[in-house]
Design a protein around this motif. Sequence first.
Motif, PDB file in Angstrom:
ATOM      1  N   MET A   1       0.845  -1.309  -0.016  1.00 48.04           N
ATOM      2  CA  MET A   1       0.138  -0.021  -0.157  1.00 48.04           C
ATOM      3  C   MET A   1       0.880   1.238  -0.069  1.00 48.04           C
ATOM      4  SD  MET A   1      -3.048   0.911  -0.094  1.00 48.04           S
ATOM      5  CE  MET A   1      -3.880  -0.759   0.365  1.00 48.04           C
ATOM      6  N   GLU A   2       2.154   0.964   0.508  1.00 51.25           N
ATOM      7  CA  GLU A   2       2.805   2.105   0.986  1.00 51.25           C
ATOM      8  C   GLU A   2       3.246   2.660  -0.599  1.00 51.25           C
ATOM      9  OE1 GLU A   2       3.297  -0.629   2.507  1.00 51.25           O
ATOM     10  OE2 GLU A   2       4.650  -1.566   0.909  1.00 51.25           O
ATOM     11  N   GLN A   3       3.484   2.040  -1.726  1.00 53.00           N
ATOM     12  CA  GLN A   3       3.726   2.502  -2.977  1.00 53.00           C
ATOM     13  C   GLN A   3       2.728   3.257  -3.877  1.00 53.00           C
ATOM     14  OE1 GLN A   3       4.320  -1.461  -4.091  1.00 53.00           O
ATOM     15  NE2 GLN A   3       6.751  -1.369  -4.246  1.00 53.00           N
ATOM     16  N   MET A   4       1.361   3.374  -3.179  1.00 47.77           N
ATOM     17  CA  MET A   4       0.495   3.959  -3.979  1.00 47.77           C
ATOM     18  C   MET A   4       0.552   5.446  -3.876  1.00 47.77           C
ATOM     19  SD  MET A   4      -2.758   1.785  -3.075  1.00 47.77           S
ATOM     20  CE  MET A   4      -3.748   2.479  -3.919  1.00 47.77           C
ATOM     21  N   GLN A   5       0.171   6.032  -4.900  1.00 50.91           N
ATOM     22  CA  GLN A   5       0.099   7.500  -5.183  1.00 50.91           C
ATOM     23  C   GLN A   5      -1.418   8.151  -4.387  1.00 50.91           C
ATOM     24  OE1 GLN A   5       2.868   9.608  -5.565  1.00 50.91           O
ATOM     25  NE2 GLN A   5       4.116   7.796  -5.383  1.00 50.91           N
ATOM     26  N   PHE A   6      -1.510   8.858  -3.960  1.00 50.45           N
ATOM     27  CA  PHE A   6      -2.977   9.404  -3.653  1.00 50.45           C
ATOM     28  C   PHE A   6      -2.772  10.936  -4.017  1.00 50.45           C
ATOM     29  CE2 PHE A   6      -5.193   5.879  -2.182  1.00 50.45           C
ATOM     30  CZ  PHE A   6      -4.414   5.173  -1.523  1.00 50.45           C
ATOM     31  N   GLN A   7      -3.834  11.197  -4.943  1.00 53.36           N
ATOM     32  CA  GLN A   7      -3.892  12.575  -4.984  1.00 53.36           C
ATOM     33  C   GLN A   7      -4.612  13.336  -4.003  1.00 53.36           C
ATOM     34  OE1 GLN A   7      -5.904  12.494  -8.779  1.00 53.36           O
ATOM     35  NE2 GLN A   7      -4.198  12.455  -9.772  1.00 53.36           N
ATOM     36  N   LYS A   8      -4.339  14.314  -3.632  1.00 52.78           N
ATOM     37  CA  LYS A   8      -4.920  15.211  -2.610  1.00 52.78           C
ATOM     38  C   LYS A   8      -5.645  14.621  -1.491  1.00 52.78           C
ATOM     39  CE  LYS A   8      -6.515  18.143  -6.447  1.00 52.78           C
ATOM     40  NZ  LYS A   8      -7.838  18.601  -7.181  1.00 52.78           N
ATOM     41  N   LEU A   9      -4.837  13.625  -0.980  1.00 57.86           N
ATOM     42  CA  LEU A   9      -5.734  12.636  -0.160  1.00 57.86           C
ATOM     43  C   LEU A   9      -6.488  13.306   0.931  1.00 57.86           C
ATOM     44  CD1 LEU A   9      -6.680   9.529  -0.054  1.00 57.86           C
ATOM     45  CD2 LEU A   9      -4.516   9.098   1.328  1.00 57.86           C
ATOM     46  N   THR A  10      -5.752  14.346   1.577  1.00 58.34           N
ATOM     47  CA  THR A  10      -6.190  14.942   2.382  1.00 58.34           C
ATOM     48  C   THR A  10      -7.047  16.513   2.112  1.00 58.34           C
ATOM     49  OG1 THR A  10      -4.220  15.864   3.239  1.00 58.34           O
ATOM     50  CG2 THR A  10      -4.984  13.797   4.479  1.00 58.34           C
ATOM     51  N   GLY A  11      -7.248  16.445   0.895  1.00 61.35           N
ATOM     52  CA  GLY A  11      -7.528  17.782   0.383  1.00 61.35           C
ATOM     53  C   GLY A  11      -9.147  18.006   0.503  1.00 61.35           C
ATOM     54  N   GLY A 191      -4.067  -5.396  -2.327  1.00 64.33           N
ATOM     55  CA  GLY A 191      -3.196  -4.190  -2.671  1.00 64.33           C
ATOM     56  C   GLY A 191      -2.438  -4.700  -3.611  1.00 64.33           C
ATOM     57  N   GLU A 192      -1.418  -3.511  -4.382  1.00 65.32           N
ATOM     58  CA  GLU A 192      -0.523  -3.520  -5.315  1.00 65.32           C
ATOM     59  C   GLU A 192       0.817  -4.138  -4.794  1.00 65.32           C
ATOM     60  OE1 GLU A 192      -0.495   0.304  -6.590  1.00 65.32           O
ATOM     61  OE2 GLU A 192      -1.927  -0.010  -8.256  1.00 65.32           O
ATOM     62  N   ALA A 193       1.057  -4.287  -3.627  1.00 67.03           N
ATOM     63  CA  ALA A 193       2.383  -4.780  -2.979  1.00 67.03           C
ATOM     64  C   ALA A 193       2.490  -6.160  -3.354  1.00 67.03           C
ATOM     65  CB  ALA A 193       2.512  -4.582  -1.717  1.00 67.03           C
ATOM     66  N   GLY A 195       2.770  -9.909  -3.691  1.00 61.17           N
ATOM     67  CA  GLY A 195       1.888 -11.295  -2.885  1.00 61.17           C
ATOM     68  C   GLY A 195       0.576 -10.809  -2.526  1.00 61.17           C
ATOM     69  N   LYS A 196       0.194  -9.495  -2.788  1.00 59.93           N
ATOM     70  CA  LYS A 196      -1.373  -9.124  -2.449  1.00 59.93           C
ATOM     71  C   LYS A 196      -1.948  -9.183  -3.639  1.00 59.93           C
ATOM     72  CE  LYS A 196      -0.567  -5.814   1.317  1.00 59.93           C
ATOM     73  NZ  LYS A 196      -1.053  -4.515   1.911  1.00 59.93           N
ATOM     74  N   LEU A 197      -3.348  -9.559  -3.592  1.00 60.20           N
ATOM     75  CA  LEU A 197      -4.503  -9.676  -4.572  1.00 60.20           C
ATOM     76  C   LEU A 197      -4.756  -8.302  -5.064  1.00 60.20           C
ATOM     77  CD1 LEU A 197      -6.644 -12.356  -3.188  1.00 60.20           C
ATOM     78  CD2 LEU A 197      -5.596 -12.605  -5.182  1.00 60.20           C
ATOM     79  N   GLU A 198      -4.523  -8.121  -6.223  1.00 59.42           N
ATOM     80  CA  GLU A 198      -5.196  -6.903  -6.899  1.00 59.42           C
ATOM     81  C   GLU A 198      -6.624  -6.997  -7.572  1.00 59.42           C
ATOM     82  OE1 GLU A 198      -2.032  -4.310  -9.029  1.00 59.42           O
ATOM     83  OE2 GLU A 198      -1.266  -6.477  -9.580  1.00 59.42           O
ATOM     84  N   GLY A 199      -7.312  -7.584  -6.678  1.00 63.46           N
ATOM     85  CA  GLY A 199      -9.025  -7.779  -7.017  1.00 63.46           C
ATOM     86  C   GLY A 199      -9.726  -6.898  -6.419  1.00 63.46           C
ATOM     87  N   PHE A 200     -11.197  -7.174  -6.390  1.00 61.33           N
ATOM     88  CA  PHE A 200     -12.186  -6.045  -5.992  1.00 61.33           C
ATOM     89  C   PHE A 200     -13.436  -7.015  -6.114  1.00 61.33           C
ATOM     90  CE2 PHE A 200     -11.150  -5.874 -10.550  1.00 61.33           C
ATOM     91  CZ  PHE A 200     -12.302  -5.899 -10.871  1.00 61.33           C
ATOM     92  N   ASP A 201     -14.440  -6.759  -5.218  1.00 62.95           N
ATOM     93  CA  ASP A 201     -15.478  -7.592  -5.051  1.00 62.95           C
ATOM     94  C   ASP A 201     -16.623  -7.328  -6.167  1.00 62.95           C
ATOM     95  OD1 ASP A 201     -16.429  -9.224  -2.584  1.00 62.95           O
ATOM     96  OD2 ASP A 201     -18.285  -8.303  -3.528  1.00 62.95           O
ATOM     97  N   GLY A 202     -17.162  -8.564  -6.530  1.00 61.19           N
ATOM     98  CA  GLY A 202     -18.372  -8.265  -7.568  1.00 61.19           C
ATOM     99  C   GLY A 202     -19.435  -7.189  -7.189  1.00 61.19           C
ATOM    100  N   GLU A 224      -7.592   4.709   1.908  1.00 64.29           N
ATOM    101  CA  GLU A 224      -6.555   4.138   1.018  1.00 64.29           C
ATOM    102  C   GLU A 224      -7.067   2.955   0.349  1.00 64.29           C
ATOM    103  OE1 GLU A 224      -2.613   6.484   2.452  1.00 64.29           O
ATOM    104  OE2 GLU A 224      -2.997   4.363   2.782  1.00 64.29           O
ATOM    105  N   LEU A 225      -7.394   1.992   1.285  1.00 69.50           N
ATOM    106  CA  LEU A 225      -7.960   0.812   0.740  1.00 69.50           C
ATOM    107  C   LEU A 225      -9.346   0.872  -0.096  1.00 69.50           C
ATOM    108  CD1 LEU A 225      -7.529  -2.369   0.970  1.00 69.50           C
ATOM    109  CD2 LEU A 225      -8.753  -2.304   3.066  1.00 69.50           C
TER     110      LEU A 225
END
Lengths: 669, 669
Positions: A1-11, A191-193, A195-202, A224-225
């Motif tokens: 997760m730490e590798q992700m870029q968040f735009q204006k996350l607290t904006g 997550g993107e790291a 060994g993590k699953l890059e999935g999402f729920d149906g 973030e998640l």
Amino acid sequence: MEQMQFQKLTGGLGLDREQTRTLPLSQVKIEDSFWSEYVRLVREVVVPYQWEALNDRVPEAAPSYAIRNFRIATGQEQGEFGGMVFQDSDPAKWLEAVGYLLQSSPDPELEALADELVDLIAAAQHPDGYVNNYFTLKEPDGRWTNLAECHELYVAGHLIEGAVAYFRATGKRKILDVACRLADCIDTAFGEAEGKLEGFDGHEEIELALVKLYQVTGELKYLELSQFFLDQRGTNPNFYAEELEKRGGRVHFGHLDIAHDLAYSQAHLPIREQATAEGHAVRLVYLATGMADVAAETGDENLTEACRKLWSNIVTKRMYITGAIGSQEYGESFTFDYDLPNDTVYAETCASIGLVFFARRMLRLEPRGEYADVMERALYNTVVAGMSRDGKSFFYVNPLEVRPGACSKSRIHAHVKPVRQGWFGCACCPPNIARLLASLGEYMYTIGPETIYTHLYIGGTVDLDIAGAKVSVEQMSTYHTDGQVTLLLNTDLDVSFTLALRIPSWSGTVALTINGVALTIRPENIKDGYLHLKRVWQTGDTLDLRFDMPILKMRSHTAVPHTVGKVALQRGPFVYCLEEADNGPALHRFSLPKEGTLSIVEGLGDLPEGVCAIRAEAQIIQLESENEPLYQSEAAHLEEQSAEAIFIPYFFWANRGQGEMNVWVRETF
Amino acid sequence: MEQMQFQKLTGGLGLDREQTRTLPLSQVKIEDSFWSEYVRLVREVVVPYQWEALNDRVPEAAPSYAIRNFRIATGQEQGEFGGMVFQDSDPAKWLEAVGYLLQSSPDPELEALADELVDLIAAAQHPDGYVNNYFTLKEPDGRWTNLAECHELYVAGHLIEGAVAYFRATGKRKILDVACRLADCIDTAFGEAEGKLEGFDGHEEIELALVKLYQVTGELKYLELSQFFLDQRGTNPNFYAEELEKRGGRVHFGHLDIAHDLAYSQAHLPIREQATAEGHAVRLVYLATGMADVAAETGDENLTEACRKLWSNIVTKRMYITGAIGSQEYGESFTFDYDLPNDTVYAETCASIGLVFFARRMLRLEPRGEYADVMERALYNTVVAGMSRDGKSFFYVNPLEVRPGACSKSRIHAHVKPVRQGWFGCACCPPNIARLLASLGEYMYTIGPETIYTHLYIGGTVDLDIAGAKVSVEQMSTYHTDGQVTLLLNTDLDVSFTLALRIPSWSGTVALTINGVALTIRPENIKDGYLHLKRVWQTGDTLDLRFDMPILKMRSHTAVPHTVGKVALQRGPFVYCLEEADNGPALHRFSLPKEGTLSIVEGLGDLPEGVCAIRAEAQIIQLESENEPLYQSEAAHLEEQSAEAIFIPYFFWANRGQGEMNVWVRETF
């Protein structure tokens, strides 16, 4: 997760648009001539009944197995998992409704039941935070192997929503801790790291739930998640096809081909590229709700624009006049622009509830009257139609035209029930109605730095802090009867802020007095559908609003084939319909002459107090004998007679036995 | 079989009603400005193409496997059975069409191909007479174990029909002997005697086929067997459920539950008690055809009455204005009275063909104009719509309203194709069209002892014996263009008989001259829709008939909700429709003012010669921009413009690319 870029996350603070906040339910009390009865039903009938149903103690209903599954998972009972793959979401939604009820007013007995459930859920949680009875009991090795179909994160999302609501009500951390551990478990898996699953729920739900968890805990990782799940959706390669292959091709809902029919789960495109509302309608609005939540929290303008696109497509091309969505039974889904059949429609109650969720998030992003107009349309029509007047039976599907014979004899109408049903195999709608009505207070206002936005006119009191003052606004409303609302302000000190009052789209003229003095409303006072009243308010200030509430003959966009040449009656927030109980059979024979008079009828039969019927000058075609030919030249005699037609508000239909119902009526000249 | 009681099995002669006989095809030659082209297409395009398709030599079509299955069954090729359980019926229907073509005119090449097929079929026949490649190759032990689903007797029936037609054409007994041995094999297996099966096929066909075999061989046992199957149907106990249990619950078409949904196969009641047309539409009309056949042969008045009941229910409550039947895709079936949706309809081409079969049998039972009216309606509309103008593509489903977008995006429209298809997985319709059109001459006349009934006005010549004379009647007809028909009689001697000329239900007035002298038609000359002309006819007598052919605005019975407030245009035998090719998109925007003029357009674009279009004064609602709201008050501006609408005959639709089509149009005032 730490590798992700968040735009204006607290904006979100530096935007041009004014973002607003929602009020906690504890600050809003409802005492309304229309809605209080529904809230009472939820508290006194629906929630207690649902608890019995969840515990398999309702003899006339099929067992739910939902609580029993928890008992089995915790070793308190022997047996097999029962119910749908998403059965755990039912107790979670119940807990959420209880949380809202307890936020409004204490109820030690109810709280004791809820604590019992909380203990069960906590006991069922694995040491690593995972909770899901279906996988725990039926597929212990199947965790995260079928995101497309098995609702694993959907169920988790409901558990989180229930936990947040219950924590807010009681301050008890136990269930919130369960929710956080579950979210952490999910965060570890996805997550993107490496060994993590890059999935999402149906079935979307986790996205909006994680934002609630973020809001209550302040833990940025949950936000973030949520954003990860949103942005992962619809990317290449096809995650669902890959997991299908990994698990050897096993499918759960074979008739749908969810792994490849990606639009069904809104996974056909990245969410920011989705310009039309596709697939399963409930999923789409839950997704959009999560998108708008994340957009509000992060100030992501691009995501906000994606929400606007979906909103616009729904409300300008794919929504029924009753605020219903989902034009077809297959996939409980949207079809295409301007395809709005009235009799074969799906129009799931849950989908309109989700549309209300979405609207509320859009109102937080930007206060525009159209969001509240649609929210009101869905609430006063499809949502309350979803429940009978005694709170004991429910519509899953909300058609705009019903012939009871067709429901049993024509397959394309088989999903349409002419009377409300007691409970369902897939019992999503009743608890969804319960949690929405129990939290109705959250939908009435949003608050900007110096503005109180009033979106819904529902009687009651709100207490809030604004511009350094403690303000309470009391609404006394006969809005649904005659469009009249009185607002009484109490403040601890004289204070300057703006009261922004929504002007409903159906209102002709608006009359306003402040402290008995009529105010002339100028165009510059109205912005995006709200009347802005900025002044120094003093305690005791009283506003009398009078929305002109004409009977409107509504028509559809001319691209809609199903309603061309037809009109629907609307007055105030209510859309009206013809029912066989008032008008006899074969309702298609009625037409409304363009110049015919329409008048209000008060106190008709079983209508709730303050709910008006409409009497219309109509024409009716005589029902021919069955010996008449099926087709004949128009020159053959055909009698049309003047008649009176009685229209009742749509929400009330099917409360007086089984019969035909029809919203759209031919117009004649 | 010897234990059975047959009522009036050889009766039918002492009835009050006048029974008539059908003419063999060899006595009727067609030379018609409308129909000859269709017959030519069958001969030159459809039948040759079909032979290639049956032999898997059409690269763009999925393989049929039908001939290959015979080769495998006869040891000429290795492999597995391919295609549907009823795949054998395709070559049989091809053989039947060839038989009709050869009855009309010889064709040695075609006959050589047919002989090849006959040899194959004969070689595939078991020593005991059984022929069925599906069971022979795939379930050798399964014979007669799944009557409900596996079309075993249906396939046999088609083989018998093909054999009879080919024998009648060529006099070659080989295939007739195959058919007789097959029928004997069935007779050995089925019946009321100890050890025989008291069953009946899920898809009716054997009943009418056995009557044909009886008619050509004179063998009473075939008629008795047909009657056995008819009377066995719908009796208790449920034969299908019993055989299902015997074979351990295995099902072929799992989604239908044929063994218990007995109405699907018209097995819910004894046939004499069935008052409504239920279930699979093709099956129902094939059943009714067999019933009427047996009633005609046996004089069974009770069975005749049962036929009348089914007929009446279809044509007064369950038939489209195009002569289509089958309101829903599910089960390709009827739904309920007055349920006639235009866009989700099934309206299988084969069902209308079956309705034509049924009508012809009813005409034999009793010459009533309504049977011929419906036959004409089906023929000139749905049946010919089933085939493109080049004979290369076909409609299986024949909707009365099409939006192409809906076909791909709305599941309830998925069975509707906006353009004709080349061939089908279940390729029943193209060969059915072929065999009907190739035998069209059988439908034009029936002959009583002293009466020639003229049911269809199709140009050509009929040769027959009546009242001891040899008579030939030549029709010269522009019936479909302007309602004019000339009949020229040739006789070998002056002879007294009645010429009974059908007066079509759409005809306003009828003008008649005999040898140039106008005849005043008196009510007493008209009986049951036929103008009876009894006189001593001389060779050279010429009748000029002129049916007034106004453009009719047709309306439906007022109990039909789908067409209320709408009209359909009809002129002569043709029902008309709007097509996007002539009128632009969003056809629902058109309406016809009640007093608007309608005029005939000759020579429009690609319409076949002599086929007229209609130009109508219409109103059109402007298509709003997509920025307009989905719903607004009718007070908002809505532009309606005068417009011209072009209607073409329904049968011609979808011959000019893909687009919308609509039969029923709103009427305005």
